[in-house]
Scaffold this motif. Structure first.
Motif, PDB file in Angstrom:
ATOM      1  N   LEU A  99     -15.767  -1.795  -5.739  1.00 39.61           N
ATOM      2  CA  LEU A  99     -16.215  -1.435  -7.089  1.00 39.61           C
ATOM      3  C   LEU A  99     -15.102  -1.669  -8.100  1.00 39.61           C
ATOM      4  CD1 LEU A  99     -18.283  -0.188  -9.032  1.00 39.61           C
ATOM      5  CD2 LEU A  99     -17.399   2.070  -8.388  1.00 39.61           C
ATOM      6  N   PHE A 100     -13.890  -1.248  -7.754  1.00 38.65           N
ATOM      7  CA  PHE A 100     -12.742  -1.488  -8.639  1.00 38.65           C
ATOM      8  C   PHE A 100     -12.530  -2.981  -8.871  1.00 38.65           C
ATOM      9  CE2 PHE A 100     -10.759   2.743  -7.223  1.00 38.65           C
ATOM     10  CZ  PHE A 100     -11.275   3.399  -8.333  1.00 38.65           C
ATOM     11  N   ASP A 102       0.849  -1.191   0.000  1.00 34.98           N
ATOM     12  CA  ASP A 102       0.000   0.000   0.000  1.00 34.98           C
ATOM     13  C   ASP A 102       0.883   1.239   0.000  1.00 34.98           C
ATOM     14  OD1 ASP A 102      -2.273  -1.502   0.069  1.00 34.98           O
ATOM     15  OD2 ASP A 102      -2.612  -1.279   2.223  1.00 34.98           O
ATOM     16  N   MET A 103       0.451   2.268  -0.734  1.00 33.51           N
ATOM     17  CA  MET A 103       1.216   3.502  -0.807  1.00 33.51           C
ATOM     18  C   MET A 103       0.874   4.444   0.341  1.00 33.51           C
ATOM     19  SD  MET A 103       1.736   5.973  -4.137  1.00 33.51           S
ATOM     20  CE  MET A 103      -0.024   6.179  -4.387  1.00 33.51           C
ATOM     21  N   ASN A 104      -0.368   4.353   0.838  1.00 39.47           N
ATOM     22  CA  ASN A 104      -0.819   5.272   1.883  1.00 39.47           C
ATOM     23  C   ASN A 104      -1.963   4.641   2.661  1.00 39.47           C
ATOM     24  OD1 ASN A 104      -3.059   5.537   0.131  1.00 39.47           O
ATOM     25  ND2 ASN A 104      -2.098   7.262  -0.907  1.00 39.47           N
ATOM     26  N   ALA A 105      -2.542   5.432   3.566  1.00 34.12           N
ATOM     27  CA  ALA A 105      -3.625   4.928   4.422  1.00 34.12           C
ATOM     28  C   ALA A 105      -4.895   4.631   3.646  1.00 34.12           C
ATOM     29  CB  ALA A 105      -3.920   5.946   5.522  1.00 34.12           C
ATOM     30  N   ALA A 106      -5.019   5.192   2.418  1.00 39.49           N
ATOM     31  CA  ALA A 106      -6.205   4.936   1.590  1.00 39.49           C
ATOM     32  C   ALA A 106      -6.084   3.638   0.804  1.00 39.49           C
ATOM     33  CB  ALA A 106      -6.430   6.097   0.622  1.00 39.49           C
ATOM     34  N   SER A 107      -4.986   2.885   1.033  1.00 38.62           N
ATOM     35  CA  SER A 107      -4.761   1.588   0.381  1.00 38.62           C
ATOM     36  C   SER A 107      -4.586   1.702  -1.124  1.00 38.62           C
ATOM     37  CB  SER A 107      -5.906   0.602   0.692  1.00 38.62           C
ATOM     38  OG  SER A 107      -5.943   0.321   2.071  1.00 38.62           O
ATOM     39  N   MET A 108      -4.067   2.835  -1.581  1.00 38.01           N
ATOM     40  CA  MET A 108      -3.684   2.946  -2.983  1.00 38.01           C
ATOM     41  C   MET A 108      -2.415   2.116  -3.198  1.00 38.01           C
ATOM     42  SD  MET A 108      -4.354   7.009  -3.720  1.00 38.01           S
ATOM     43  CE  MET A 108      -3.860   6.852  -5.437  1.00 38.01           C
ATOM     44  N   THR A 109      -2.369   1.398  -4.293  1.00 35.45           N
ATOM     45  CA  THR A 109      -1.244   0.504  -4.553  1.00 35.45           C
ATOM     46  C   THR A 109       0.027   1.287  -4.839  1.00 35.45           C
ATOM     47  OG1 THR A 109      -2.724  -1.184  -5.429  1.00 35.45           O
ATOM     48  CG2 THR A 109      -0.401  -1.345  -6.038  1.00 35.45           C
ATOM     49  N   ASP A 110       1.106   0.898  -4.189  1.00 41.14           N
ATOM     50  CA  ASP A 110       2.407   1.509  -4.422  1.00 41.14           C
ATOM     51  C   ASP A 110       3.035   0.864  -5.653  1.00 41.14           C
ATOM     52  OD1 ASP A 110       4.907   2.586  -4.379  1.00 41.14           O
ATOM     53  OD2 ASP A 110       5.361   2.048  -2.298  1.00 41.14           O
ATOM     54  N   PRO A 111       3.302   1.650  -6.711  1.00 36.48           N
ATOM     55  CA  PRO A 111       3.896   1.052  -7.923  1.00 36.48           C
ATOM     56  C   PRO A 111       5.207   0.323  -7.643  1.00 36.48           C
ATOM     57  CG  PRO A 111       3.158   3.305  -8.343  1.00 36.48           C
ATOM     58  CD  PRO A 111       3.071   3.097  -6.859  1.00 36.48           C
ATOM     59  N   ALA A 112       5.873   0.696  -6.544  1.00 36.42           N
ATOM     60  CA  ALA A 112       7.173   0.082  -6.249  1.00 36.42           C
ATOM     61  C   ALA A 112       7.059  -1.357  -5.759  1.00 36.42           C
ATOM     62  CB  ALA A 112       7.913   0.929  -5.199  1.00 36.42           C
ATOM     63  N   PRO A 132      -6.812  -5.236 -13.971  1.00 35.44           N
ATOM     64  CA  PRO A 132      -7.048  -4.156 -13.005  1.00 35.44           C
ATOM     65  C   PRO A 132      -7.393  -2.835 -13.697  1.00 35.44           C
ATOM     66  CG  PRO A 132      -5.010  -5.345 -12.531  1.00 35.44           C
ATOM     67  CD  PRO A 132      -5.460  -5.790 -13.884  1.00 35.44           C
ATOM     68  N   VAL A 133      -8.099  -1.993 -12.976  1.00 34.24           N
ATOM     69  CA  VAL A 133      -8.356  -0.632 -13.448  1.00 34.24           C
ATOM     70  C   VAL A 133      -7.011   0.079 -13.563  1.00 34.24           C
ATOM     71  CG1 VAL A 133      -9.518   1.551 -12.937  1.00 34.24           C
ATOM     72  CG2 VAL A 133     -10.621  -0.628 -12.353  1.00 34.24           C
ATOM     73  N   SER A 134      -6.836   0.859 -14.603  1.00 30.72           N
ATOM     74  CA  SER A 134      -5.543   1.511 -14.844  1.00 30.72           C
ATOM     75  C   SER A 134      -5.172   2.430 -13.692  1.00 30.72           C
ATOM     76  CB  SER A 134      -5.593   2.318 -16.143  1.00 30.72           C
ATOM     77  OG  SER A 134      -6.445   3.441 -15.995  1.00 30.72           O
ATOM     78  N   PRO A 135      -3.867   2.566 -13.399  1.00 29.27           N
ATOM     79  CA  PRO A 135      -3.427   3.461 -12.316  1.00 29.27           C
ATOM     80  C   PRO A 135      -3.926   4.888 -12.505  1.00 29.27           C
ATOM     81  CG  PRO A 135      -1.622   2.059 -13.020  1.00 29.27           C
ATOM     82  CD  PRO A 135      -2.739   1.841 -13.994  1.00 29.27           C
ATOM     83  N   GLN A 136      -3.975   5.363 -13.750  1.00 24.99           N
ATOM     84  CA  GLN A 136      -4.434   6.734 -14.008  1.00 24.99           C
ATOM     85  C   GLN A 136      -5.910   6.887 -13.627  1.00 24.99           C
ATOM     86  OE1 GLN A 136      -2.947   4.765 -16.256  1.00 24.99           O
ATOM     87  NE2 GLN A 136      -0.915   5.730 -16.520  1.00 24.99           N
ATOM     88  N   TRP A 191      -7.426   9.238 -10.590  1.00 24.37           N
ATOM     89  CA  TRP A 191      -8.490  10.219 -10.830  1.00 24.37           C
ATOM     90  C   TRP A 191      -9.685   9.930  -9.909  1.00 24.37           C
ATOM     91  CZ3 TRP A 191     -13.553   9.557 -12.374  1.00 24.37           C
ATOM     92  CH2 TRP A 191     -14.253  10.727 -12.713  1.00 24.37           C
ATOM     93  N   ALA A 192     -10.024   8.645  -9.788  1.00 22.23           N
ATOM     94  CA  ALA A 192     -11.169   8.259  -8.959  1.00 22.23           C
ATOM     95  C   ALA A 192     -10.907   8.576  -7.491  1.00 22.23           C
ATOM     96  CB  ALA A 192     -11.470   6.773  -9.140  1.00 22.23           C
ATOM     97  N   TYR A 193      -9.675   8.312  -7.019  1.00 21.53           N
ATOM     98  CA  TYR A 193      -9.361   8.589  -5.618  1.00 21.53           C
ATOM     99  C   TYR A 193      -9.405  10.082  -5.329  1.00 21.53           C
ATOM    100  CZ  TYR A 193      -8.052   3.805  -4.435  1.00 21.53           C
ATOM    101  OH  TYR A 193      -8.082   2.464  -4.175  1.00 21.53           O
TER     102      TYR A 193
END
Length: 377
Positions: free
Chosen positions: A323-324, A78-88, A334-338, A342-344
């Motif tokens: 939903l994703f 996870d990249m942050n507390a919102a559980s966005m995926t870290d590309p790394a 998966p839904v594209s990172p872009q 935008w959705a987040y």
């Protein structure tokens, strides 16, 4: 009128409601994540400055923060507390990737996300089941024991002894069903099916609207048909049936939430009725003054509310993640990172706008704006 609680009791009651419920919610994510082999890097109760923390033997940092309005579990990847995926996460070693959240199968990621709201519902069901087992279940028949003169029911020709079969096609099994239906529909037309002397009759009327006081000085508009209950019937509930009663009751509450939200979206109900953390704090203190059982039942209601809100399909919330995953299941990628970014961003804007709105409503209900206008005037 019931005396309002003091500031200290209100704050303590609010923390006693929100703190455990946030912990329970995040614990759902954490436990299912562990079961799926995902490493939790941080488990936080609250946001903002850290009050205290410790690291367990699995490397999870357990922290308590200053603002107890939420919490999060940050899994590896996870990249942050919102559980966005870290590309790394793709650059991790094979061992680290194996215990990261993004590497897990779709069904496991969905299960981890859904576990938070699910455990909130289960927590509420446990409380309601306990109440049902101890106090029994109200099964007062949907029969007109009293018909108030001049009421909507009286105008429709409903008489004492009539059995109410349905409102607008929805079956009314008990008197409680009738109250829950009419209460959130002041001023709405309703087709009433009744049984009188073995015959089925159809009548049409308009649900009355009355102003009620909650006992703490707050007035609100509710629907009332003008039908009083007959002889109350309370049935004993066995230990095996208690969870069934609790699930049914929870389903009724969720349906009422959905219908009320739909009324707000459609314009049938004012957005001013939406409350936020300040209102929850106020009602928490009020519930605490009514005794332990009232307070515990209030906790169950807030737990259902928390589970329901988190399932809304808004990015940043659990429902947005689900939903994703639903889209990913359909399109098999998966839904594209872009698109996710935008959705987040949009989801964050929606949540901030909602927080501002409910805070404005809360302050309005406290009479702040009237006080300020009086000072200015």
């Amino acid at each position: 009128m019931i005396q309002n609680p003091g500031f200290l009791l209100t704050v303590l009651a609010f923390v006693a409601v929100i703190g455990p419920l946030v912990f329970v919610h995040e614990l759902g994510h954490y436990l299912v994540g562990r079961w799926c082999g995902v490493k939790a890097e941080a488990f936080s109760i609250g946001f903002g400055p850290e009050l205290f923390a410790w690291v367990d033997r699995r490397g999870t940092r357990w922290r308590v923060a200053a603002l107890p309005l939420g919490g999060y579990v940050r899994f590896k990847g996870d990249m942050n507390a919102a559980s966005m995926t870290d590309p790394a996460w793709l650059e991790m070693s094979a061992g680290d990737r194996a215990e990261s959240f993004p590497a897990k199968p779709l069904w496991q990621r969905a299960a981890i996300v859904a576990a938070g709201p699910a455990i909130n519902f289960l927590f509420a069901i446990l409380i309601i089941a306990t109440f049902a087992f101890v106090h029994g279940e109200s099964r007062t028949p949907a029969v007109a024991g009293i018909v108030e003169q001049g009421s909507a029911a009286d105008a429709a020709g409903i008489k004492v002894g009539d059995r109410i079969l349905s409102f607008n096609g929805r079956t009314m099994d008990t008197y409680t069903d009738m109250v829950m239906y009419t209460r959130i529909r002041p001023g709405e037309p309703v087709d009433v099916a009744i049984e009188r002397n073995g015959q089925r009759l159809e009548v049409r009327t308009k649900i009355g609207a009355v102003m009620e006081d909650d006992g703490f000085g707050q007035k609100f508009r509710v629907g009332r048909l003008g039908i009083g209950a007959g002889e109350p019937v309370v049935e004993r509930v066995s230990l095996l049936r208690a969870p069934i009663v609790a699930v049914e009751r929870t389903g009724q509450i969720v349906r009422t939430m959905v219908e009320t939200l739909g009324q707000i979206v459609s314009g049938g109900r004012s957005v001013k009725e939406l409350g936020g953390p300040l209102k929850i704090a106020q009602v928490s203190g009020q519930a605490a003054t009514l005794g332990l059982e009232s307070f515990i039942f209030f906790v169950a209601l807030i737990s259902i509310n928390l589970g329901f809100i988190n399932l809304l399909p808004i990015p940043m919330l659990d429902g947005g993640h689900l939903l994703f995953y639903g889209i990913e299941a359909v399109q098999r990628r998966p839904v594209s990172p872009q698109a996710q970014e935008w959705a987040y961003r949009s989801g964050l804007a929606v949540l901030m706008a909602m927080m501002l709105l409910v805070t404005f409503n809360d302050l309005s209900s406290f009479g702040l704006w009237q006080s300020l206008s009086g000072l200015i005037g």
